[in-house]
Motif scaffolding. Sequence first.
Motif, PDB file in Angstrom:
ATOM      1  N   GLU A  67       1.059  -1.611  -0.037  1.00 33.94           N
ATOM      2  CA  GLU A  67      -0.106   0.289   0.109  1.00 33.94           C
ATOM      3  C   GLU A  67       0.886   1.326  -0.168  1.00 33.94           C
ATOM      4  O   GLU A  67       2.189   1.248   0.908  1.00 33.94           O
ATOM      5  CB  GLU A  67      -0.947  -0.070   1.212  1.00 33.94           C
ATOM      6  CG  GLU A  67      -1.669   1.026   1.565  1.00 33.94           C
ATOM      7  CD  GLU A  67      -2.775   1.425   3.078  1.00 33.94           C
ATOM      8  OE1 GLU A  67      -3.084   1.997   2.282  1.00 33.94           O
ATOM      9  OE2 GLU A  67      -2.630   0.541   3.439  1.00 33.94           O
ATOM     10  N   TYR A  68       0.950   2.199  -1.059  1.00 33.78           N
ATOM     11  CA  TYR A  68       0.749   3.772  -1.015  1.00 33.78           C
ATOM     12  C   TYR A  68       0.604   4.942  -0.436  1.00 33.78           C
ATOM     13  O   TYR A  68      -0.646   4.596  -1.031  1.00 33.78           O
ATOM     14  CB  TYR A  68       1.992   4.103  -2.317  1.00 33.78           C
ATOM     15  CG  TYR A  68       2.839   2.907  -2.845  1.00 33.78           C
ATOM     16  CD1 TYR A  68       4.545   3.417  -2.554  1.00 33.78           C
ATOM     17  CD2 TYR A  68       2.658   1.428  -3.858  1.00 33.78           C
ATOM     18  CE1 TYR A  68       5.333   2.106  -2.925  1.00 33.78           C
ATOM     19  CE2 TYR A  68       3.218   0.374  -3.633  1.00 33.78           C
ATOM     20  CZ  TYR A  68       5.197   0.974  -3.272  1.00 33.78           C
ATOM     21  OH  TYR A  68       5.899   0.170  -3.722  1.00 33.78           O
ATOM     22  N   VAL A  69       1.140   5.741   0.238  1.00 30.66           N
ATOM     23  CA  VAL A  69       0.467   6.514   0.575  1.00 30.66           C
ATOM     24  C   VAL A  69       1.566   7.836   0.631  1.00 30.66           C
ATOM     25  O   VAL A  69       2.878   8.132   0.795  1.00 30.66           O
ATOM     26  CB  VAL A  69       0.191   7.053   2.400  1.00 30.66           C
ATOM     27  CG1 VAL A  69       0.138   7.837   2.905  1.00 30.66           C
ATOM     28  CG2 VAL A  69      -0.549   5.773   2.810  1.00 30.66           C
ATOM     29  N   LEU A  70       0.607   8.854  -0.327  1.00 36.07           N
ATOM     30  CA  LEU A  70       1.522   9.887  -1.039  1.00 36.07           C
ATOM     31  C   LEU A  70       1.153  11.095  -0.582  1.00 36.07           C
ATOM     32  O   LEU A  70       0.078  11.888  -0.580  1.00 36.07           O
ATOM     33  CB  LEU A  70       1.063   9.380  -2.282  1.00 36.07           C
ATOM     34  CG  LEU A  70       2.373  10.577  -3.357  1.00 36.07           C
ATOM     35  CD1 LEU A  70       3.206  10.682  -3.467  1.00 36.07           C
ATOM     36  CD2 LEU A  70       1.507  10.292  -5.746  1.00 36.07           C
ATOM     37  N   PHE A  71       1.879  12.178  -0.682  1.00 35.81           N
ATOM     38  CA  PHE A  71       1.420  12.939   0.154  1.00 35.81           C
ATOM     39  C   PHE A  71       2.130  14.904  -1.187  1.00 35.81           C
ATOM     40  O   PHE A  71       2.634  14.116  -1.249  1.00 35.81           O
ATOM     41  CB  PHE A  71       2.617  13.627   1.537  1.00 35.81           C
ATOM     42  CG  PHE A  71       2.116  12.398   2.303  1.00 35.81           C
ATOM     43  CD1 PHE A  71       1.018  13.266   3.687  1.00 35.81           C
ATOM     44  CD2 PHE A  71       2.798  11.859   3.211  1.00 35.81           C
ATOM     45  CE1 PHE A  71       0.728  12.179   4.446  1.00 35.81           C
ATOM     46  CE2 PHE A  71       2.837  10.846   4.443  1.00 35.81           C
ATOM     47  CZ  PHE A  71       2.075  11.047   4.744  1.00 35.81           C
ATOM     48  N   LEU A  72       0.978  15.031  -1.239  1.00 30.98           N
ATOM     49  CA  LEU A  72       1.152  15.874  -2.232  1.00 30.98           C
ATOM     50  C   LEU A  72       0.623  17.237  -1.809  1.00 30.98           C
ATOM     51  O   LEU A  72       0.071  17.453  -0.921  1.00 30.98           O
ATOM     52  CB  LEU A  72       0.183  15.585  -3.897  1.00 30.98           C
ATOM     53  CG  LEU A  72      -0.191  14.308  -4.218  1.00 30.98           C
ATOM     54  CD1 LEU A  72      -0.629  13.600  -4.624  1.00 30.98           C
ATOM     55  CD2 LEU A  72       1.415  14.308  -4.789  1.00 30.98           C
ATOM     56  N   ALA A  73       0.758  18.178  -2.082  1.00 31.19           N
ATOM     57  CA  ALA A  73       0.689  19.824  -2.171  1.00 31.19           C
ATOM     58  C   ALA A  73      -0.875  19.926  -2.873  1.00 31.19           C
ATOM     59  O   ALA A  73      -1.518  21.030  -2.902  1.00 31.19           O
ATOM     60  CB  ALA A  73       1.660  20.505  -2.310  1.00 31.19           C
ATOM     61  N   ILE A  96      -2.495  11.982   0.280  1.00 31.74           N
ATOM     62  CA  ILE A  96      -3.365  13.245   1.349  1.00 31.74           C
ATOM     63  C   ILE A  96      -2.779  14.229   0.437  1.00 31.74           C
ATOM     64  O   ILE A  96      -1.487  14.504   0.876  1.00 31.74           O
ATOM     65  CB  ILE A  96      -2.634  12.130   2.021  1.00 31.74           C
ATOM     66  CG1 ILE A  96      -3.427  11.071   3.156  1.00 31.74           C
ATOM     67  CG2 ILE A  96      -2.717  13.614   3.679  1.00 31.74           C
ATOM     68  CD1 ILE A  96      -2.409  10.193   4.269  1.00 31.74           C
ATOM     69  N   MET A  97      -3.912  15.044   0.698  1.00 29.37           N
ATOM     70  CA  MET A  97      -3.168  16.864   0.147  1.00 29.37           C
ATOM     71  C   MET A  97      -2.363  17.177   1.337  1.00 29.37           C
ATOM     72  O   MET A  97      -3.053  16.972   2.724  1.00 29.37           O
ATOM     73  CB  MET A  97      -4.407  17.659  -0.071  1.00 29.37           C
ATOM     74  CG  MET A  97      -4.900  16.742  -0.843  1.00 29.37           C
ATOM     75  SD  MET A  97      -3.791  16.679  -2.927  1.00 29.37           S
ATOM     76  CE  MET A  97      -3.293  18.421  -2.799  1.00 29.37           C
ATOM     77  N   ILE A  98      -1.836  17.994   1.234  1.00 32.84           N
ATOM     78  CA  ILE A  98      -0.911  18.403   2.890  1.00 32.84           C
ATOM     79  C   ILE A  98      -1.340  20.409   2.200  1.00 32.84           C
ATOM     80  O   ILE A  98      -1.064  20.521   1.470  1.00 32.84           O
ATOM     81  CB  ILE A  98       0.315  18.686   3.053  1.00 32.84           C
ATOM     82  CG1 ILE A  98       0.717  17.290   2.911  1.00 32.84           C
ATOM     83  CG2 ILE A  98       0.964  19.546   3.537  1.00 32.84           C
ATOM     84  CD1 ILE A  98       2.146  16.807   3.395  1.00 32.84           C
TER      85      ILE A  98
END
Length: 79
Positions: free
Chosen positions: A53-59, A73-75
Amino acid sequence: MITKLSSSITKTNRKRPLRIAIDGRTIVHDRSGIGTYAERTVRSLLRIDSNNEYVLFLAKPNQQLDALNLKKIMIEGYE
């Protein structure tokens, strides 16, 4: 003297998938350099690995990166 590794260490089949977090804040629409590298790396990982499972934090939102094993996940406030 050669020591044989335990079979539990050398096995690549895991019972539980890993949860892998990736800082993708550099992945934006008008990307270049590190952003391009990061997006291509994530895209390649998603193509070859459907077990973890990949969790990608994006702007910023990115509709181009998508997979069943990807959570985005939006930051807020980072640009």
